[in-house]
Design a protein around this motif. Structure first.
Motif, PDB file in Angstrom:
ATOM      1  N   GLN B  44       0.790  -1.231   0.000  1.00  0.00           N
ATOM      2  CA  GLN B  44       0.000   0.000   0.000  1.00  0.00           C
ATOM      3  C   GLN B  44       0.829   1.291   0.000  1.00  0.00           C
ATOM      4  OE1 GLN B  44      -3.380   0.094  -0.336  1.00  0.00           O
ATOM      5  NE2 GLN B  44      -3.061   2.279  -0.559  1.00  0.00           N
ATOM      6  N   PHE B  46       3.601   1.955  -1.362  1.00  0.00           N
ATOM      7  CA  PHE B  46       4.122   2.208  -2.708  1.00  0.00           C
ATOM      8  C   PHE B  46       3.009   2.725  -3.618  1.00  0.00           C
ATOM      9  CE2 PHE B  46       6.978  -1.026  -0.965  1.00  0.00           C
ATOM     10  CZ  PHE B  46       8.163  -0.334  -1.069  1.00  0.00           C
ATOM     11  N   TYR B  47       1.805   2.124  -3.501  1.00  0.00           N
ATOM     12  CA  TYR B  47       0.681   2.625  -4.300  1.00  0.00           C
ATOM     13  C   TYR B  47       0.420   4.094  -3.976  1.00  0.00           C
ATOM     14  CZ  TYR B  47      -0.446  -2.290  -5.244  1.00  0.00           C
ATOM     15  OH  TYR B  47      -0.394  -3.590  -5.637  1.00  0.00           O
ATOM     16  N   ASP B  48       0.443   4.412  -2.659  1.00  0.00           N
ATOM     17  CA  ASP B  48       0.183   5.795  -2.255  1.00  0.00           C
ATOM     18  C   ASP B  48       1.193   6.743  -2.897  1.00  0.00           C
ATOM     19  OD1 ASP B  48      -1.863   4.898  -0.727  1.00  0.00           O
ATOM     20  OD2 ASP B  48      -0.838   5.068   1.195  1.00  0.00           O
ATOM     21  N   ILE B  50       3.193   6.312  -5.538  1.00  0.00           N
ATOM     22  CA  ILE B  50       3.118   6.406  -7.004  1.00  0.00           C
ATOM     23  C   ILE B  50       1.924   7.263  -7.404  1.00  0.00           C
ATOM     24  CG2 ILE B  50       2.768   5.070  -9.108  1.00  0.00           C
ATOM     25  CD1 ILE B  50       4.257   2.779  -7.680  1.00  0.00           C
ATOM     26  N   LYS B  51       0.805   7.078  -6.693  1.00  0.00           N
ATOM     27  CA  LYS B  51      -0.368   7.907  -6.994  1.00  0.00           C
ATOM     28  C   LYS B  51      -0.057   9.391  -6.767  1.00  0.00           C
ATOM     29  CE  LYS B  51      -3.001   9.188  -3.954  1.00  0.00           C
ATOM     30  NZ  LYS B  51      -3.814   9.250  -2.757  1.00  0.00           N
ATOM     31  N   LEU B  52       0.621   9.677  -5.647  1.00  0.00           N
ATOM     32  CA  LEU B  52       0.937  11.083  -5.342  1.00  0.00           C
ATOM     33  C   LEU B  52       1.873  11.670  -6.394  1.00  0.00           C
ATOM     34  CD1 LEU B  52       1.388  10.958  -1.486  1.00  0.00           C
ATOM     35  CD2 LEU B  52      -0.358  12.185  -2.731  1.00  0.00           C
TER      36      LEU B  52
END
Lengths: 174, 286
Positions: B44, B46-48, B50-52
């Motif tokens: 999670q 990393f997802y946060d 990359i999204k940012l």
């Protein structure tokens, strides 16, 4: 580039950060929204966080009718969120104004002020329906591009300074 | 510089954020488990991030962007210096520069939340920095050097001689991890009186850079913790695992405290623990 694009889309799907704005709701929908965070529904397993800051948020969740006083505050919060962003209107009041739509001080649903992507009906909306609404909003959010960064950073900085200098025109109260 | 050192530095710079992110993911999963929830996937964080990174940039002013990048560079430099087995005091100073720039960036925005968060972050730094110096001095008393290569050459685990100083170091670790009861300047969990405190005005890619720098910071402090059992790999892993698990448990069972409580408690307990440990060291020598 395809790989990075897919990665970005996947990350967007997996990490929606919400900001919840109560636009004059009776608290029925608010309690249901907060219920999503409890161990029973546990939206954090989808990476959904209730973040209290519009600058970090991806999805604006609005409950309640919009009236002349809080329309400006709603617009202000929406403007502070960086692209890409989505808006979810929760409950009968948020979608259309509900039983208050004829009241003299009420503008109507959230879509009278800002563009709404997903409408979640119900009085109050069920937590399952709210989670469903977030998933629908994510489908729309995924493909959305942030505004093209053709402007150099210096132009952005100039805009930031102008924004700061005009701060009194945007004041909600007073 | 030898080839081996260069390889170590490159490996550390690449692996540190991956380790930090995974650690944050495991942390969130365990916390959810303690609270009777299922929790987000391990990846999670990393997802946060990359999204940012893919979000539109919202610029408040020049200083903020400058400060974010200095913080990242300082955090990377600290980890690189550790991998080069350099001087502990040098690492400490570089780390401080990064932290100060992070605060300066928050101060550059006129938002009251970010201002108040920055003030509290400064108080947190005031709390943990003397303790870190005391810990380094304690290590010096035992091993006779501030250089990491000479500390690693010491033939016994330092933990056996400096158990109380290790406790003092975990105070600094808790503050650096932004965990309860010391999460007064910014919390990883939403809903606090400060919005997101010192992080409020950072958004989009700049918040992602801050998060990555934070991972470097966490890995650095854990690396300093690992010096305490440097003689065997298994001992080191057990020490770090127990420490981090204790951090998560403390995070879940304690409420957020005020800055006055933090300052008086951490200084009083930390300095007296260090004093006892030093006294024990001297008593042992006679």
């Amino acid at each position: 580039m395809g790989f990075f694009k897919d990665l970005l889309h996947k990350s967007r799907m997996k990490s929606p950060w919400l900001i919840h704005f109560d636009c004059g709701s009776c608290n029925g929908c608010d309690i249901e929204i907060l219920a999503c965070l409890t161990p029973v529904y546990d939206v954090e397993r989808f990476g959904i966080l209730n973040i209290g800051n519009p600058k970090h948020a991806d999805i604006l969740v609005v409950s309640g009718t919009v009236n002349y006083r809080n329309a400006k505050a709603l617009k202000n919060i929406y403007d502070q969120m960086p692209e890409p962003k989505a808006v979810i209107a929760i409950g009968a009041c948020g979608t259309s104004g509900g039983v208050f739509r004829e009241a003299y001080n009420v503008l109507g649903g959230v879509d009278k002020v800002i563009p709404v992507d997903v409408y979640v009906p119900g009085c109050p909306a069920k937590p399952e329906a709210i989670i469903d609404g977030v998933v629908l909003a994510l489908e729309k959010l995924k493909e959305r591009q942030p505004a093209k960064e053709t402007e150099p950073l210096v132009a952005d900085l100039k805009k930031a300074r102008e924004f700061y200098e005009n701060r009194e025109d945007r004041q909600v109260t007073g | 510089m030898e080839i081996k050192t260069i390889v170590y530095v490159i490996l550390a710079i690449i692996l540190a954020p991956i380790a930090g992110g995974l650690l944050a993911g495991i942390d969130r999963r365990l916390t959810a488990w303690f609270q009777g929830r299922f929790g987000p996937p391990i990846l999670q964080p990393f997802y946060d991030v990359i999204k940012l990174l893919g979000k539109d940039r919202q610029v408040v002013n020049y200083w903020q962007i400058f400060c974010v990048h200095i913080y990242l560079v300082a955090a990377i430099l600290c980890v690189a210096l550790f991998a080069m087995q350099s001087d502990l005091l040098m690492i400490f100073f570089v780390m401080t520069i990064g932290a100060v720039f992070m605060v300066a960036g928050a101060m550059a925005a006129p938002s009251p939340y970010s201002q108040l968060g920055a003030q509290r972050e400064l108080i947190q730094m005031l709390t943990y920095e003397p303790l870190l110096v005391i810990v380094f001095v304690g290590i010096y008393f035992v091993t006779g050097s501030f250089k990491i290569d000479e500390i690693l050459a010491y033939d016994r685990p330092i933990f056996l001689l400096l158990p109380l100083l290790y406790l003092v170091l975990t105070f600094a670790l808790t503050i650096k991890l932004r965990k309860s009861p010391f999460d007064i300047s910014a919390s990883h969990h939403a809903h606090q009186e400060l919005v997101r405190g010192v992080l409020t005005e950072y958004s989009g890619p700049y918040l992602a850079i801050l998060e990555i720098a934070h991972w470097y910071d966490i890995v650095l402090i854990l690396a300093i913790c690992s010096l305490f059992w440097s003689t065997s790999f298994i001992g080191m892993v057990i020490l770090l695992a127990v420490t981090y698990l204790a951090e998560i448990v403390i995070d879940n069972v304690t409420p957020r405290m005020t800055w006055k409580w933090m300052l008086t408690y951490v200084w009083a307990v930390g300095i007296s623990l260090s004093f006892f440990n030093m006294a024990l060291l001297y008593a042992k020598n006679f």
